[in-house]
Design an enzyme around this catalytic site. Structure first.
Site, PDB file in Angstrom:
ATOM      1  N   LEU A   1      26.391   9.966  27.092  1.00 25.19           N
ATOM      2  CA  LEU A   1      26.535   8.679  27.785  1.00 25.19           C
ATOM      3  C   LEU A   1      26.669   8.972  29.273  1.00 25.19           C
ATOM      4  O   LEU A   1      27.685   9.512  29.716  1.00 25.19           O
ATOM      5  CB  LEU A   1      27.772   7.937  27.285  1.00 25.19           C
ATOM      6  CG  LEU A   1      27.822   7.628  25.781  1.00 25.19           C
ATOM      7  CD1 LEU A   1      29.085   6.835  25.455  1.00 25.19           C
ATOM      8  CD2 LEU A   1      26.577   6.876  25.327  1.00 25.19           C
ATOM      9  N   SER A   2      25.638   8.629  30.034  1.00 20.45           N
ATOM     10  CA  SER A   2      25.633   8.951  31.463  1.00 20.45           C
ATOM     11  C   SER A   2      26.211   7.825  32.296  1.00 20.45           C
ATOM     12  O   SER A   2      26.430   7.996  33.487  1.00 20.45           O
ATOM     13  CB  SER A   2      24.200   9.207  31.902  1.00 20.45           C
ATOM     14  OG  SER A   2      23.460   7.990  31.841  1.00 20.45           O
TER      15      SER A   2
ATOM     16  N   LYS B   1      -9.385   1.951  -2.095  1.00 17.37           N
ATOM     17  CA  LYS B   1      -9.670   1.381  -0.772  1.00 17.37           C
ATOM     18  C   LYS B   1     -11.052   1.799  -0.279  1.00 17.37           C
ATOM     19  O   LYS B   1     -11.423   2.978  -0.377  1.00 17.37           O
ATOM     20  CB  LYS B   1      -8.590   1.893   0.179  1.00 17.37           C
ATOM     21  CG  LYS B   1      -8.565   1.315   1.571  1.00 17.37           C
ATOM     22  CD  LYS B   1      -7.352   1.912   2.318  1.00 17.37           C
ATOM     23  CE  LYS B   1      -7.141   1.282   3.672  1.00 17.37           C
ATOM     24  NZ  LYS B   1      -5.922   1.841   4.326  1.00 17.37           N
TER      25      LYS B   1
ATOM     26  N   ASN C   1      18.015  21.334  36.573  1.00 18.51           N
ATOM     27  CA  ASN C   1      17.646  21.442  35.164  1.00 18.51           C
ATOM     28  C   ASN C   1      18.760  22.091  34.345  1.00 18.51           C
ATOM     29  O   ASN C   1      18.975  21.730  33.183  1.00 18.51           O
ATOM     30  CB  ASN C   1      16.362  22.261  35.008  1.00 18.51           C
ATOM     31  CG  ASN C   1      15.124  21.473  35.403  1.00 18.51           C
ATOM     32  OD1 ASN C   1      15.132  20.248  35.406  1.00 18.51           O
ATOM     33  ND2 ASN C   1      14.064  22.182  35.749  1.00 18.51           N
TER      34      ASN C   1
ATOM     35  N   CYS D   1      -5.467  -3.261   2.553  1.00 18.39           N
ATOM     36  CA  CYS D   1      -5.262  -3.188   4.011  1.00 18.39           C
ATOM     37  C   CYS D   1      -6.544  -3.277   4.845  1.00 18.39           C
ATOM     38  O   CYS D   1      -7.078  -4.362   5.037  1.00 18.39           O
ATOM     39  CB  CYS D   1      -4.499  -1.901   4.331  1.00 18.39           C
ATOM     40  SG  CYS D   1      -3.560  -1.993   5.874  1.00 18.39           S
TER      41      CYS D   1
ATOM     42  N   GLU E   1       0.854  -1.188   0.000  1.00 19.07           N
ATOM     43  CA  GLU E   1       0.000   0.000   0.000  1.00 19.07           C
ATOM     44  C   GLU E   1       0.891   1.239   0.000  1.00 19.07           C
ATOM     45  O   GLU E   1       1.831   1.336   0.785  1.00 19.07           O
ATOM     46  CB  GLU E   1      -0.862  -0.034   1.276  1.00 19.07           C
ATOM     47  CG  GLU E   1      -1.834   1.119   1.422  1.00 19.07           C
ATOM     48  CD  GLU E   1      -2.615   1.058   2.745  1.00 19.07           C
ATOM     49  OE1 GLU E   1      -2.218   0.270   3.639  1.00 19.07           O
ATOM     50  OE2 GLU E   1      -3.610   1.794   2.888  1.00 19.07           O
TER      51      GLU E   1
ATOM     52  N   LYS F   1       5.249  18.918  28.229  1.00 20.45           N
ATOM     53  CA  LYS F   1       6.638  18.447  28.162  1.00 20.45           C
ATOM     54  C   LYS F   1       6.820  17.453  27.036  1.00 20.45           C
ATOM     55  O   LYS F   1       7.834  17.454  26.344  1.00 20.45           O
ATOM     56  CB  LYS F   1       7.004  17.761  29.476  1.00 20.45           C
ATOM     57  CG  LYS F   1       7.836  18.598  30.394  1.00 20.45           C
ATOM     58  CD  LYS F   1       8.496  17.694  31.422  1.00 20.45           C
ATOM     59  CE  LYS F   1       9.208  18.507  32.457  1.00 20.45           C
ATOM     60  NZ  LYS F   1       9.824  17.660  33.485  1.00 20.45           N
TER      61      LYS F   1
END
Lengths: 577, 577
Positions: free
Chosen positions: A326-327, A128, A402, A164, A44, A548
């Site tokens: 990379l923490s 469709k 922060n 579909c 599709e 957020k």
């Protein structure tokens, strides 16, 4: 019974790239023809990519797509492939607007089509019928439904074609497939991966095959498109429900299989069924075996989906490298391992950004991770960057926490991205994202979030699975054991752990599953046996984190068409005509 | 002809606040009863707020809304207002799912209803027939359509009740209004403001009134909800198309008007029409005049819409102050003036953040603006914060320009927001947003973008209009003339102006209007007479800025319900039961 050789091409289209996607179809047709196929079906919207969203309301886009189908028919003919019937999915239009509302409202002008190409021409077209408009789908918004069934007569077999969602609904074209007494039903799909979806999709295909006593050939696209991952998993099932052939997940594939189908009869068809007789294809050589792939276990499927989603986002948006912080923790470790699997470790830039609160263990876990995987690795301490700002603005408490996250994500990673052209990965998981446990413009900054939909417990499971998988292949397990086993911490203040603020992840993930994924209400979640206070705490966090999660600021709409609510466009989009 | 006194209440609901919104209805009923009204109508979804988005798929939310209607009927009765028929809009459910697709897909379980309350009970209920699913509307996704028309007999007059979109469509309930021969048609609405929408909406209401020879009473909600602003503008039009009464835009209002309506006859009704006879209301005192508001001119309407959108976002999300950067430029000046009009200058914190590239003029323009408006004003130079980062990371060129913007928006404004609880306003206009002329996590950081949908040329027009408006009231024009007249610049490098990078705004805004707002294709835009190279330049920028506009990182979806694509929730949401 007449025998047909079916070819199903699982292609990976780039959204908007009509030329590139056409070339994929020509390539598949070349291979299918060489294998002696009598019919090729691709997915599709394989010509445009899926989902095209509100591009469907742009007449110029539809004209381009329409012309691309005509051109593809010619290209197939010119390549000596004109004999092979090719069923290809694409948007078509512009059609007369279907009035949806006010006189100045956008109206649907497109259809979601399957075209049948042979001999340099479009021989038939199906639109469709059933337009999904739930979950990730918005098709009722953008498409005009079709109402005719198409039946192709190929080498004495009637082959019905649907798209579909038409397969999922009772009634509609399926009833007419029965009336038309077709020997083969071809379904072209753009069906995104979901965990455990193969437990729904394959049984449905099987049920439809047995209900209609028809061979069902189900072809799906493959590849990542923004937040969707199409998994392929194309399959052919006979009228008794047996799997005749099955393609592997998450990769491009041409599935070829011979089927013995009921011979067409010359019964009258209902008015709403169009029958088109196609020219015969040449006699086919013998086949050399059939693929019947077996999907891997759950964790491997999820890992593969995440790898493909990441790889295609990077590739289709023309990036060649990624950068991430990379923490030393589990989330960034899993994201780094995914990125290395997706685009190769040498294209993955890991940056350790220790602060005065970073433990020695975190720094060494990041070192070990980089070493295990073979990343491009650097260290950028943040203390000297944070202090002048903290002092000038007088930031304390959460604002100071922060600030550290923002210097890392918003400033350092984005700065290096702008200098060197890397795509920034943000490493938050679904649990964090759900409850807003992250810093906006800080650790949440970035263009792609590889584990955005992975709850924390599953992050750990995937890490263990990936390490075990490496062990079975005598490779170094990528993820440091210490990153898996230590208590998770944001390390934004001394001795902080996630569980200072959040319930245990076993409880949190279970509540989120009930409240977010299953959309239960507060009382229903409590009735499952969770503590009332904890449920209220978690559901409030979820309800208050919507901004957020979006990050992009909203603002009052004053025009007929504004970015945001009423203009829904793909991010990954590469227009070529 | 019997005379009815109609009351239309233009309330401003808070989404999810069932108790608070009910109290608004009781308050309106008290005033309507005191004015001797025979019928009170409030807007579509006035009890829940609008749009509720995918909250409509949460059974607990629907149960709460259903119970809130029952409780409201009792509260009206207890307040001695039981005699007054009240028509109120609300979501209702949960109903048996309407199957939309796969067995595990979300399904609509809600209806968009108008309930009629009298004597402590729900006397009747109407469910919206036509569910808009274009532009900002997603109702086909979340609601089950109704199929009955409701006619109330009140004091010998038949009053038909429909909801919003039902009025816009030919056919459907409108045909039955004609058959039922109703004397009054009440339409409850949640119809968002758009520039020039009054040129569409009022003519439609008028046309429907004359077509059906019926008095049409059109009541709309008012207020900001995320990026939508409902403008009220409720109106009553008679069967000859005359405006009998009209409420002011952008404020809560109770509109009261006497109408002489055709007397009901006892003709048979079609099966699909329910007739409910209500108890008579007491005889009414004389009225004291009718409001027939005249909408102000275009610029004042837009300004008022932006002010209300901003005020309600701040208020409904429980903020009490906002903070924004003041660059000395026109965008931040207009945003500051809007904010002062919305929540009072003493609650608006403006921060000037000069760099080494900021001109003396910019600093003094920001000073003058703050002085003119009476903002809370502070200055935070950024040079000492930028330099250590630039040096450590070796940032140059665009990366160094972006760094300045990020220190301002992502670091300083967000830091002060976290410390002091202000909502950060981001001041980008629609033109910038369209072409991506902003720094992600920099000047685009913030929770609300007051002029997000205002093209640059209109920003200037609004500034001039607002200054002239002040002059007519002997107030200080808020916006410094120099901010209006100087060439716009981001001031991120020496002597930079917007036109170093972008076409002149006269050209740019015209191309964006064609390509974005009117969704024309590249060729169509060129055919309007624009230079081909400029069109290509602009349309590419638009196509490539989608990620910047969203900011929130996307990521692969692996679960049945993931944040982002398939979970659409309001940001402003205050649940109370």
């Amino acid at each position: 019974m007449p025998r047909l050789r079916l070819a199903l091409a699982q292609t990976n289209p780039v959204l908007g790239d009509l030329r590139g996607n056409s070339a994929q179809v020509v390539e598949a047709a070349r291979a299918a023809s060489a294998a002696g196929a009598d019919l090729l079906a691709v997915g599709e919207m394989a010509l445009s990519g899926y989902p095209i969203e509100d591009l469907a309301s742009r007449p110029s886009f539809l004209r381009d797509a329409h012309n691309a189908v005509l051109r593809l028919a010619k290209e197939l003919q010119d390549a000596g492939l004109g004999h092979l019937p090719v069923i290809v999915g694409h948007p078509d239009g512009p059609f007369e607007p279907r009035l949806l509302g006010t006189s100045n409202a956008p109206t649907a002008i497109a259809q979601n089509c399957a075209s049948v190409l042979q001999g340099g021409h479009v021989k038939a077209r199906y639109a469709k019928h059933h337009l999904p408009n739930y979950s990730v789908f918005d098709e009722y918004r953008i498409f005009i439904p079709g109402d005719e069934l198409l039946v192709l007569r190929i080498k004495g077999v009637d082959v019905a074609v649907i798209v579909c969602e038409d397969l999922w609904r009772d009634g509609g074209p399926l009833g007419r497939v029965l009336e038309a007494d077709a020997g083969v039903l071809v379904v072209i799909n753009a069906s995104p991966f979901e965990r455990d979806k193969d437990e729904v999709r394959l049984p449905l295909v099987t049920r439809r095959a047995t209900e209609t006593d028809t061979i069902v050939a189900y072809v799906n696209i493959v590849g990542g498109q923004d937040d969707l991952v199409f998994d392929g998993d194309s399959v052919v099932v006979d009228g008794e429900g047996s799997i005749l052939a099955r393609a592997p997940q998450f990769e491009e594939h041409l599935l070829i299989v011979d089927v013995d189908a009921a011979a067409a009869t010359d019964s009258d068809l209902p008015d709403s069924v169009a029958r088109v007789t196609l020219a015969d294809t040449p006699a086919a050589p013998d086949t050399t075996g059939v693929d019947v792939a077996v999907p891997p276990d759950d964790h491997e499927q999820v890992w593969n989906a995440l790898v493909l989603g990441l790889r295609d986002y990077v590739r289709k948006n023309r990036f060649s490298s990624v950068i991430l912080g990379l923490s030393g923790g589990i989330d960034s470790a899993v994201c780094a391992a995914l990125a290395a699997d997706a685009i190769g470790a040498s294209n993955v830039y890991g940056v350790s950004m220790p602060s005065r609160y970073s433990s020695e263990g975190s720094r060494s876990d990041a070192d070990v991770l980089a070493e295990n995987i073979g990343l491009q690795y650097s260290v950028e301490p943040i203390a000297d960057l944070v202090t002048p700002i903290e002092d000038q603005l007088g930031l304390t408490g959460v604002a100071a926490e922060n600030l550290q996250a923002r210097i890392r994500g918003g400033i350092i990673l984005m700065g290096l991205s702008n200098m060197h052209g890397h795509l920034v990965l943000t490493t938050g998981n679904k649990t964090e994202l759900s409850v807003g446990y992250s810093t906006i413009y800080g650790d949440s900054a970035g263009g792609f979030a590889p584990i955005k939909d992975v709850p924390k417990l599953l992050v750990w499971e995937l890490a263990r699975w990936r390490n075990a998988f490496a062990a079975t292949r005598d490779e170094t397990p990528p993820i440091p054991v210490n990153s898996i086993e230590k208590p998770p911490s944001a390390e934004l203040r001394p001795d902080q752990t996630d569980q200072d603020t959040l319930p245990p992840y076993e409880v949190l993930d279970a509540i989120l599953d009930a409240y977010v994924t299953r959309a239960l209400g507060r009382e229903d979640v409590i009735a499952l046996g969770f503590d009332e206070e904890t449920v209220d705490f978690v559901t409030k966090l979820v309800d208050h984190s919507e901004w957020k999660r979006r990050q992009g600021a909203i603002g009052p709409k004053i025009s007929g068409m504004a970015f945001g609510r009423d203009r829904r466009l793909p991010i990954t989009y590469r227009p070529t005509v």
